[in-house]
Design a protein around this motif. Structure first.
Motif, PDB file in Angstrom:
ATOM      1  N   GLY A 185       0.852  -1.178   0.027  1.00 39.22           N
ATOM      2  CA  GLY A 185      -0.071   0.083   0.038  1.00 39.22           C
ATOM      3  C   GLY A 185       0.781   1.253   0.053  1.00 39.22           C
ATOM      4  N   ARG A 186       2.215   1.281  -0.385  1.00 37.53           N
ATOM      5  CA  ARG A 186       2.911   2.351  -0.502  1.00 37.53           C
ATOM      6  C   ARG A 186       2.922   3.003  -1.984  1.00 37.53           C
ATOM      7  NH1 ARG A 186       6.218   2.565   4.615  1.00 37.53           N
ATOM      8  NH2 ARG A 186       4.864   1.097   5.867  1.00 37.53           N
ATOM      9  N   ARG A 187       3.338   4.200  -2.237  1.00 34.30           N
ATOM     10  CA  ARG A 187       3.520   4.528  -3.372  1.00 34.30           C
ATOM     11  C   ARG A 187       4.622   5.357  -3.966  1.00 34.30           C
ATOM     12  NH1 ARG A 187       2.520  10.225  -4.006  1.00 34.30           N
ATOM     13  NH2 ARG A 187       2.262  11.416  -1.934  1.00 34.30           N
ATOM     14  N   ILE A 188       5.071   5.532  -4.925  1.00 37.85           N
ATOM     15  CA  ILE A 188       6.516   6.183  -5.434  1.00 37.85           C
ATOM     16  C   ILE A 188       6.357   6.870  -6.616  1.00 37.85           C
ATOM     17  CG2 ILE A 188       7.262   3.971  -6.285  1.00 37.85           C
ATOM     18  CD1 ILE A 188      10.084   5.066  -4.956  1.00 37.85           C
ATOM     19  N   ASP A 189       6.519   8.225  -6.627  1.00 39.51           N
ATOM     20  CA  ASP A 189       6.485   8.984  -7.856  1.00 39.51           C
ATOM     21  C   ASP A 189       7.433  10.042  -7.755  1.00 39.51           C
ATOM     22  OD1 ASP A 189       4.815  10.870  -6.240  1.00 39.51           O
ATOM     23  OD2 ASP A 189       3.167   9.735  -6.983  1.00 39.51           O
ATOM     24  N   GLU A 190       7.268  11.020  -8.746  1.00 40.33           N
ATOM     25  CA  GLU A 190       8.291  12.131  -8.607  1.00 40.33           C
ATOM     26  C   GLU A 190       7.866  13.093  -7.482  1.00 40.33           C
ATOM     27  OE1 GLU A 190       8.365  14.272 -12.261  1.00 40.33           O
ATOM     28  OE2 GLU A 190       9.205  12.726 -13.262  1.00 40.33           O
ATOM     29  N   SER A 191       6.579  13.175  -6.875  1.00 40.57           N
ATOM     30  CA  SER A 191       6.232  14.037  -5.893  1.00 40.57           C
ATOM     31  C   SER A 191       6.716  13.203  -4.552  1.00 40.57           C
ATOM     32  CB  SER A 191       4.804  14.430  -5.775  1.00 40.57           C
ATOM     33  OG  SER A 191       4.110  12.959  -5.776  1.00 40.57           O
ATOM     34  N   SER A 192       6.803  11.973  -4.459  1.00 39.68           N
ATOM     35  CA  SER A 192       7.349  11.255  -3.331  1.00 39.68           C
ATOM     36  C   SER A 192       8.059  10.209  -3.858  1.00 39.68           C
ATOM     37  CB  SER A 192       6.060  10.546  -2.628  1.00 39.68           C
ATOM     38  OG  SER A 192       6.301   9.850  -1.624  1.00 39.68           O
ATOM     39  N   PRO A 193       9.368  10.727  -4.045  1.00 40.95           N
ATOM     40  CA  PRO A 193      10.533   9.761  -4.677  1.00 40.95           C
ATOM     41  C   PRO A 193      11.237   8.925  -3.948  1.00 40.95           C
ATOM     42  CG  PRO A 193      11.312  11.953  -4.327  1.00 40.95           C
ATOM     43  CD  PRO A 193      10.017  12.198  -3.745  1.00 40.95           C
ATOM     44  N   MET A 194      11.026   8.734  -2.819  1.00 35.07           N
ATOM     45  CA  MET A 194      11.573   7.958  -1.621  1.00 35.07           C
ATOM     46  C   MET A 194      10.472   6.990  -0.835  1.00 35.07           C
ATOM     47  SD  MET A 194      14.790  10.038   0.232  1.00 35.07           S
ATOM     48  CE  MET A 194      13.472  10.954   0.880  1.00 35.07           C
ATOM     49  N   ASN A 206      14.284  -0.466   0.551  1.00 32.28           N
ATOM     50  CA  ASN A 206      14.178   1.333   0.325  1.00 32.28           C
ATOM     51  C   ASN A 206      14.278   1.424  -1.051  1.00 32.28           C
ATOM     52  OD1 ASN A 206      16.325   3.705   0.184  1.00 32.28           O
ATOM     53  ND2 ASN A 206      14.760   3.906   2.071  1.00 32.28           N
ATOM     54  N   VAL A 207      13.565   2.494  -1.594  1.00 31.81           N
ATOM     55  CA  VAL A 207      13.896   2.703  -2.962  1.00 31.81           C
ATOM     56  C   VAL A 207      13.945   4.387  -3.166  1.00 31.81           C
ATOM     57  CG1 VAL A 207      12.567   2.840  -5.147  1.00 31.81           C
ATOM     58  CG2 VAL A 207      12.312   0.865  -3.584  1.00 31.81           C
ATOM     59  N   ALA A 208      14.860   4.928  -4.017  1.00 36.55           N
ATOM     60  CA  ALA A 208      14.787   6.269  -4.328  1.00 36.55           C
ATOM     61  C   ALA A 208      15.012   6.210  -5.929  1.00 36.55           C
ATOM     62  CB  ALA A 208      16.003   6.799  -3.610  1.00 36.55           C
ATOM     63  N   ILE A 209      14.119   7.245  -6.589  1.00 31.61           N
ATOM     64  CA  ILE A 209      13.914   7.384  -7.915  1.00 31.61           C
ATOM     65  C   ILE A 209      14.229   8.769  -8.325  1.00 31.61           C
ATOM     66  CG2 ILE A 209      12.283   5.246  -7.847  1.00 31.61           C
ATOM     67  CD1 ILE A 209       9.993   7.407  -8.666  1.00 31.61           C
ATOM     68  N   ARG A 210      14.410   9.179  -9.547  1.00 30.46           N
ATOM     69  CA  ARG A 210      14.369  10.316  -9.993  1.00 30.46           C
ATOM     70  C   ARG A 210      13.380  11.174  -9.551  1.00 30.46           C
ATOM     71  NH1 ARG A 210      18.196  10.207 -14.419  1.00 30.46           N
ATOM     72  NH2 ARG A 210      18.391   8.128 -15.509  1.00 30.46           N
ATOM     73  N   PRO A 211      13.533  12.625  -9.193  1.00 32.56           N
ATOM     74  CA  PRO A 211      14.872  13.319  -9.489  1.00 32.56           C
ATOM     75  C   PRO A 211      16.111  13.172  -8.745  1.00 32.56           C
ATOM     76  CG  PRO A 211      13.053  14.719  -8.737  1.00 32.56           C
ATOM     77  CD  PRO A 211      12.474  13.300  -8.633  1.00 32.56           C
ATOM     78  N   ILE A 212      15.479  12.718  -7.278  1.00 34.99           N
ATOM     79  CA  ILE A 212      16.706  12.673  -6.270  1.00 34.99           C
ATOM     80  C   ILE A 212      17.801  11.552  -6.628  1.00 34.99           C
ATOM     81  CG2 ILE A 212      15.179  13.534  -4.597  1.00 34.99           C
ATOM     82  CD1 ILE A 212      15.115  10.658  -3.578  1.00 34.99           C
ATOM     83  N   VAL A 214      19.914  10.559  -9.139  1.00 36.78           N
ATOM     84  CA  VAL A 214      20.457  11.244 -10.477  1.00 36.78           C
ATOM     85  C   VAL A 214      20.615  10.427 -11.604  1.00 36.78           C
ATOM     86  CG1 VAL A 214      22.425  12.575 -11.521  1.00 36.78           C
ATOM     87  CG2 VAL A 214      21.714  12.982  -9.220  1.00 36.78           C
ATOM     88  N   ASP A 215      21.158   9.040 -11.457  1.00 34.80           N
ATOM     89  CA  ASP A 215      21.481   8.348 -12.630  1.00 34.80           C
ATOM     90  C   ASP A 215      20.385   6.890 -12.799  1.00 34.80           C
ATOM     91  OD1 ASP A 215      23.943   9.477 -13.147  1.00 34.80           O
ATOM     92  OD2 ASP A 215      24.765   8.601 -11.316  1.00 34.80           O
ATOM     93  N   GLY A 216      19.303   7.369 -12.211  1.00 29.92           N
ATOM     94  CA  GLY A 216      18.108   6.102 -12.185  1.00 29.92           C
ATOM     95  C   GLY A 216      17.820   5.494 -11.075  1.00 29.92           C
ATOM     96  N   PRO A 217      16.888   4.743 -10.922  1.00 26.63           N
ATOM     97  CA  PRO A 217      16.371   4.178  -9.300  1.00 26.63           C
ATOM     98  C   PRO A 217      17.290   3.438  -8.564  1.00 26.63           C
ATOM     99  CG  PRO A 217      14.968   3.653 -11.291  1.00 26.63           C
ATOM    100  CD  PRO A 217      16.087   4.251 -11.994  1.00 26.63           C
ATOM    101  N   LEU A 218      17.515   3.786  -7.394  1.00 27.31           N
ATOM    102  CA  LEU A 218      18.396   3.016  -6.416  1.00 27.31           C
ATOM    103  C   LEU A 218      17.367   2.160  -5.536  1.00 27.31           C
ATOM    104  CD1 LEU A 218      20.633   5.885  -5.257  1.00 27.31           C
ATOM    105  CD2 LEU A 218      21.006   4.066  -7.254  1.00 27.31           C
ATOM    106  N   VAL A 219      17.680   1.092  -5.243  1.00 29.31           N
ATOM    107  CA  VAL A 219      16.921  -0.230  -4.593  1.00 29.31           C
ATOM    108  C   VAL A 219      18.099  -0.840  -3.654  1.00 29.31           C
ATOM    109  CG1 VAL A 219      15.349  -1.892  -4.439  1.00 29.31           C
ATOM    110  CG2 VAL A 219      15.192  -0.358  -6.604  1.00 29.31           C
ATOM    111  N   SER A 220      17.522  -0.962  -2.430  1.00 31.08           N
ATOM    112  CA  SER A 220      18.110  -1.452  -1.384  1.00 31.08           C
ATOM    113  C   SER A 220      17.323  -2.410  -0.771  1.00 31.08           C
ATOM    114  CB  SER A 220      18.878  -0.553  -0.437  1.00 31.08           C
ATOM    115  OG  SER A 220      19.682   0.284  -0.753  1.00 31.08           O
ATOM    116  N   ILE A 221      17.800  -3.879  -0.861  1.00 25.14           N
ATOM    117  CA  ILE A 221      16.804  -4.806  -0.260  1.00 25.14           C
ATOM    118  C   ILE A 221      17.699  -5.743   0.969  1.00 25.14           C
ATOM    119  CG2 ILE A 221      15.569  -7.016  -0.617  1.00 25.14           C
ATOM    120  CD1 ILE A 221      15.081  -6.102  -3.480  1.00 25.14           C
ATOM    121  N   ARG A 222      17.166  -5.702   2.219  1.00 19.25           N
ATOM    122  CA  ARG A 222      17.663  -6.312   3.158  1.00 19.25           C
ATOM    123  C   ARG A 222      16.858  -7.562   3.292  1.00 19.25           C
ATOM    124  NH1 ARG A 222      20.536  -4.779   7.719  1.00 19.25           N
ATOM    125  NH2 ARG A 222      21.838  -3.832   6.222  1.00 19.25           N
ATOM    126  N   LYS A 223      17.427  -8.684   2.885  1.00 16.65           N
ATOM    127  CA  LYS A 223      16.781  -9.922   2.963  1.00 16.65           C
ATOM    128  C   LYS A 223      16.201 -10.496   4.299  1.00 16.65           C
ATOM    129  CE  LYS A 223      17.801 -13.286   0.228  1.00 16.65           C
ATOM    130  NZ  LYS A 223      18.318 -14.652  -0.335  1.00 16.65           N
TER     131      LYS A 223
END
Length: 482
Positions: A185-194, A206-212, A214-223
């Motif tokens: 039930g979470r969302r991610i877009d340019e207005s909420s990029p984390m 944990n996810v971060a996308i553009r514009p924050i 810079v080079d494209g989406p960053l995803v960190s998964i702690r299994k």
């Protein structure tokens, strides 16, 4: 993959009503006139019981490599977005046919049962989280780190290594990210990029996308560990010595309130899980987390999780609100997954008002730094309190600080166990009970060190003794390594 094979597979895919059939994302390359003979790959889905452990691990790794290679070819050849518009039955049938032809062409050593299992796994990966699905199923991987669509790293045994896994393009990666966050039930877009989220198996994302980003989406998964690591297992891994573990077990049973401190990836949640296993089965526990990942084994556990704001910016529920509510739920102990803000004030109030034995984790480099960070957090929530009052609350509420660290060789260690003994003037007094002493680095670049007792006997021993919990005094003998 040969063009002929690709064309046959695509031709057999049914065309959904009103939708185009799957098509190549790019024109297929011409088929070579001849192809050199390939050697069979010794791949097994289930290694025989007689197989040596290292050979079994190698076979599992080879199977994962094959799946990654197969994924790469699918990504190159097909428009993955259209797969969502084909019925699951049709997709399963065509994937099974495709995998069979692929195994025949690559001469994979798989029998009929293994081939069916392999096809099912490939299908799961295609409709699951795509290219990273094999990594999520690999028990040797603890973290998955995606740096844009073309770079994926994993952590194994505390060391980072690059993988051949990749996504077709940024849109493909964003599609997978959308699956991750929508499931909770979470969302991610340019207005909420984390966003922080968790996968169905409990893994933290944990996810971060553009514009924050810079080079494209960053995803960190702690299994998420399928089984929580016990204190005995931590002893086997060398993270802590048996004598130290016995003291911590006694402290938990005796309702000593404690804080687990350490840097990112130092094993704080793992330690909290291990410690919680010594809480009485007759107690009511309430856990509060941003993303639920604690694995408590007691029968009476109530789990609470924060909620982010909606698209309109409403409805956010923070840890502080959950903590206040938890105090009205008749808890014996409260376990706060991570203390990072104003909720520190409410956690400390709970520790000081009949909820002894409560636990939390905090990001800090030393036990003294941990208390300083808590002081700063309380100051955010109670600006009218004096520094002396805040420190007095800390000294009376927290009795033990367990400091963890991930060393340069990737291994985790309990580097300090310190007791909070009270106030002297306006300074919180602490005494170290155990410490880890580094002594050098060996030829394999692994840290050499030993655990030592400082010779200080903790003051809470008397409190434990009054509850019938005895700790041998020789445990604190400083004459040599533990």
């Amino acid at each position: 993959m040969s063009s002929a094979l690709s064309e046959r597979w695509r031709a057999n895919l049914p065309k959904p009503a009103g939708q185009p059939a799957l098509r190549p994302a790019s024109p297929p390359s011409p088929e070579p006139a001849s192809e050199p003979a390939r050697q069979p790959l010794p791949v097994q889905t289930m290694p025989p019981a007689t197989q040596r452990p290292d050979a079994a691990a190698r076979a599992r790794r080879e199977l994962i490599d094959v799946k990654v290679k197969l994924h790469g070819q699918i990504i190159d050849e097909f428009n993955l977005a259209l797969m969502d518009k084909i019925s699951p039955e049709d997709l399963a049938r065509q994937v099974k046919r495709f995998v069979g032809e692929y195994a025949l062409r690559e001469r994979l050593a798989l029998n009929g049962k293994e081939l069916d299992s392999f096809a099912d796994e490939v299908l799961d990966e295609m409709i699951g989280l795509g290219p990273i699905e094999p990594l999520l199923k690999d028990p040797t991987v603890s973290d998955i780190l995606i740096n844009a669509h073309s770079s994926v790293f994993v952590e194994r045994d505390g060391q980072l290594e690059e993988t051949p896994v990749r996504f077709k393009d940024e849109a493909h990666l964003l599609r997978i990210i959308g699956k991750m966050v929508a499931a909770v039930g979470r969302r991610i877009d340019e207005s909420s990029p984390m966003v922080d989220a968790r996968l169905p198996d409990g893994s933290r994302v944990n996810v971060a996308i553009r514009p924050i980003a810079v080079d494209g989406p960053l995803v960190s998964i702690r299994k998420f560990a399928k089984r929580p690591i016990s204190m005995e297992r931590l002893v086997e891994l060398g993270a802590i010595r048996p004598q130290m573990a016995d003291v911590l077990k006694a402290a938990v049973r005796g309702k000593i309130s404690l804080v687990v401190s350490g840097g990112t990836g130092s094993g704080k949640t793992t330690m909290l899980n291990a410690l919680s296993s010594y809480i009485s089965m007759r107690e009511r526990l309430i856990t509060i987390e941003d993303a639920a990942e604690l694995q408590l084994q007691q029968p009476h556990v109530a789990r609470l999780e924060t909620r982010p704001p909606s698209v309109e910016g409403r409805g956010e529920i923070r840890q502080r609100e959950l903590l206040k509510n938890a105090l009205r739920m008749r808890p014996d102990r409260i376990i706060l997954g991570e203390c990072r803000g104003e909720e520190a004030f409410d956690m400390l109030q709970a520790m000081n008002t009949g909820h002894e034995g409560s636990m939390t984790t905090i990001h800090a480099n030393t036990p003294r730094d941990a208390l300083s960070r808590i002081e700063q957090m309380i100051g955010m929530a109670a600006a009218s309190m004096s520094t002396t009052s805040i420190r007095g609350q800390i000294a009376s509420g927290i009795q033990l600080v367990i400091q963890l660290q991930r060393l340069g060789d990737g291994r985790r260690r309990v580097v300090s166990v310190a007791e909070v003994t009270g106030m002297e003037g306006d300074v919180i007094q602490m005494q170290e009970i155990f410490r880890y002493v580094r002594e050098g680095i060996d030829e394999r670049q692994q840290v050499i060190g030993s655990f030592r007792a400082t010779g200080v006997r903790p003051r809470f021993l008397q409190e434990l003794k009054s509850q019938g919990i005895e700790v041998p005094l020789q445990t604190f003998d400083p004459s040599g390594p533990l």
